[in-house]
Scaffold this motif. Structure first.
Motif, PDB file in Angstrom:
ATOM      1  N   GLU A 139       5.824   3.256   6.668  1.00 14.37           N
ATOM      2  CA  GLU A 139       5.112   4.042   8.448  1.00 14.37           C
ATOM      3  C   GLU A 139       4.307   4.844   8.486  1.00 14.37           C
ATOM      4  O   GLU A 139       3.950   5.836   9.465  1.00 14.37           O
ATOM      5  N   ARG A 140       3.694   5.539   7.251  1.00 12.16           N
ATOM      6  CA  ARG A 140       2.744   6.886   7.826  1.00 12.16           C
ATOM      7  C   ARG A 140       1.569   6.696   7.530  1.00 12.16           C
ATOM      8  O   ARG A 140       0.886   7.517   7.041  1.00 12.16           O
ATOM      9  N   GLY A 141       1.109   4.879   6.632  1.00 18.09           N
ATOM     10  CA  GLY A 141      -0.213   4.592   6.818  1.00 18.09           C
ATOM     11  C   GLY A 141      -0.200   4.630   5.570  1.00 18.09           C
ATOM     12  O   GLY A 141      -1.334   4.997   4.401  1.00 18.09           O
ATOM     13  N   LEU A 142       0.616   5.268   4.236  1.00 14.20           N
ATOM     14  CA  LEU A 142       0.204   5.289   2.789  1.00 14.20           C
ATOM     15  C   LEU A 142       0.714   4.761   1.742  1.00 14.20           C
ATOM     16  O   LEU A 142       1.566   3.402   2.063  1.00 14.20           O
ATOM     17  N   SER A 143       0.686   4.070   0.807  1.00 11.25           N
ATOM     18  CA  SER A 143       0.379   3.289  -0.677  1.00 11.25           C
ATOM     19  C   SER A 143       1.077   3.872  -1.786  1.00 11.25           C
ATOM     20  O   SER A 143       0.481   4.361  -2.037  1.00 11.25           O
ATOM     21  N   ALA A 144       1.709   3.394  -2.672  1.00  9.43           N
ATOM     22  CA  ALA A 144       1.839   3.574  -3.741  1.00  9.43           C
ATOM     23  C   ALA A 144       1.834   2.249  -4.678  1.00  9.43           C
ATOM     24  O   ALA A 144       2.286   1.698  -4.607  1.00  9.43           O
ATOM     25  N   PRO A 145       1.533   3.513  -6.032  1.00  5.22           N
ATOM     26  CA  PRO A 145       0.946   2.296  -7.247  1.00  5.22           C
ATOM     27  C   PRO A 145       3.035   2.125  -7.345  1.00  5.22           C
ATOM     28  O   PRO A 145       3.858   2.194  -7.597  1.00  5.22           O
ATOM     29  N   GLU A 186       8.255  13.316   5.896  1.00  2.00           N
ATOM     30  CA  GLU A 186       7.709  14.014   7.113  1.00  2.00           C
ATOM     31  C   GLU A 186       7.615  16.046   7.125  1.00  2.00           C
ATOM     32  O   GLU A 186       6.381  16.660   7.539  1.00  2.00           O
ATOM     33  N   ARG A 187       7.863  16.557   5.455  1.00  6.28           N
ATOM     34  CA  ARG A 187       7.579  17.900   5.330  1.00  6.28           C
ATOM     35  C   ARG A 187       5.950  17.772   4.957  1.00  6.28           C
ATOM     36  O   ARG A 187       5.610  18.857   5.150  1.00  6.28           O
ATOM     37  N   GLY A 188       5.174  16.859   4.413  1.00 11.60           N
ATOM     38  CA  GLY A 188       4.358  16.463   4.139  1.00 11.60           C
ATOM     39  C   GLY A 188       3.877  16.658   2.799  1.00 11.60           C
ATOM     40  O   GLY A 188       3.409  17.355   1.722  1.00 11.60           O
ATOM     41  N   HIS A 241      -3.294  11.249  -1.900  1.00 14.88           N
ATOM     42  CA  HIS A 241      -3.563  11.958  -2.641  1.00 14.88           C
ATOM     43  C   HIS A 241      -2.665  12.098  -3.875  1.00 14.88           C
ATOM     44  O   HIS A 241      -2.899  12.110  -5.707  1.00 14.88           O
ATOM     45  N   ALA A 242      -1.204  12.560  -3.506  1.00 14.63           N
ATOM     46  CA  ALA A 242      -0.464  13.135  -4.680  1.00 14.63           C
ATOM     47  C   ALA A 242      -0.164  11.526  -5.162  1.00 14.63           C
ATOM     48  O   ALA A 242       0.995  11.356  -6.395  1.00 14.63           O
ATOM     49  N   LEU A 243       0.246  10.525  -4.387  1.00 15.36           N
ATOM     50  CA  LEU A 243       0.671   9.870  -4.726  1.00 15.36           C
ATOM     51  C   LEU A 243       0.160   8.337  -6.114  1.00 15.36           C
ATOM     52  O   LEU A 243       0.927   7.583  -6.650  1.00 15.36           O
ATOM     53  N   SER A 244      -0.945   8.548  -5.992  1.00 17.42           N
ATOM     54  CA  SER A 244      -1.556   7.937  -7.528  1.00 17.42           C
ATOM     55  C   SER A 244      -0.947   8.080  -8.944  1.00 17.42           C
ATOM     56  O   SER A 244      -0.984   7.405  -9.553  1.00 17.42           O
ATOM     57  N   THR A 245      -0.388   9.634  -9.001  1.00 16.70           N
ATOM     58  CA  THR A 245       0.305   9.199 -10.415  1.00 16.70           C
ATOM     59  C   THR A 245       2.101   9.953 -10.019  1.00 16.70           C
ATOM     60  O   THR A 245       2.178  10.176  -8.681  1.00 16.70           O
TER      61      THR A 245
END
Length: 235
Positions: free
Chosen positions: A54-60, A129-131, A136-140
């Motif tokens: 929903e926020r354009g993010l993805s994670a491993p 929502e808070r950030g 960049h933090a989702l890669s780990t």
């Protein structure tokens, strides 16, 4: 079917969390050992992915698993199988009271799983929502573990009984839950599993009602947000 709630300006993420909470709350009614836990894990991971997307993010996958967290029924596979098998013994010993007893236990499990998914999903939405989980933090898994730890601590500190009572009323009055429970009980009594009918309308209705209850209890969730922030910022 109960009458629908009046139309409310409920944010899309809240509706999305409610839909996944309904799905999680139906997983205990899968009367097959291990399959129910697999389905629950998939529901929670899908919720994480949908909130990120929903926020354009993805994670491993590993980060998604951390954010999805564990649930109370996760223990040894032997313990899970023994719990399911014990239901058969209950049927043999207390045949007359079996249905009433197991219905109460199953309904409690449904409410517990829905409540857990609802609390964790809401706080994950709040964290995004808070950030607290930038791209960049989702890669780990470090930031994910920190957020998940704060979510667990906030949920453990707040008394969830008022919300769980509302969930119990919704689940008890749901035709979808009643049908799924009847099928699960029939399976334990020796009947074959029947193919599920298309219950999308019923499931959507229950999710909408849950989202409305959630939105009407904003004060409860504001307290939950403050507890999450406190634990996230604690050393």
């Amino acid at each position: 079917m109960p009458p629908p709630f009046p139309s409310l300006d409920i944010p899309a993420p809240v509706r999305r969390v409610a839909r996944h909470a309904v799905a999680a709350g139906l997983t205990p009614l899968v009367p097959v050992p291990f399959v129910d836990d697999h389905v629950l894990r998939r529901v929670r991971e899908d919720m994480v992915r949908s909130l990120l997307a929903e926020r354009g993010l993805s994670a491993p996958a590993r980060t998604v698993r951390v954010l999805a967290g564990l649930h109370p029924r996760e223990g040894s596979r032997l313990q899970q199988f023994a719990g399911k098998a014990a239901l058969l013994s209950v049927r043999l010993v207390w045949r007359k009271s079996y249905r009433r007893l197991i219905t109460a236990l199953w309904l409690k499990d449904c409410v517990d799983m829905a409540s857990l998914c609802l609390h964790h999903g809401y706080l994950l939405h709040y964290a995004l929502e808070r950030g607290d989980l930038p791209a960049h933090a989702l890669s780990t898994q470090d930031a994910a573990r920190r957020v998940q730890t704060a979510i667990h601590a906030a949920c453990a500190e707040l008394d969830a009984r008022p919300l769980n009572q509302a969930l119990r009323r919704l689940w008890s009055g749901s035709h979808l839950v009643s049908e799924a429970l009847s099928e699960a009980l029939a399976h334990f009594q020796g009947a074959p599993l029947r193919p599920h009918l298309d219950d999308s309308g019923e499931e959507t209705s229950l999710a909408e009602r849950l989202a409305a209850v959630l939105w009407e209890k904003r004060g409860y969730f504001l307290t939950l947000e403050s507890l999450y922030t406190k634990h996230l910022n604690s050393p």
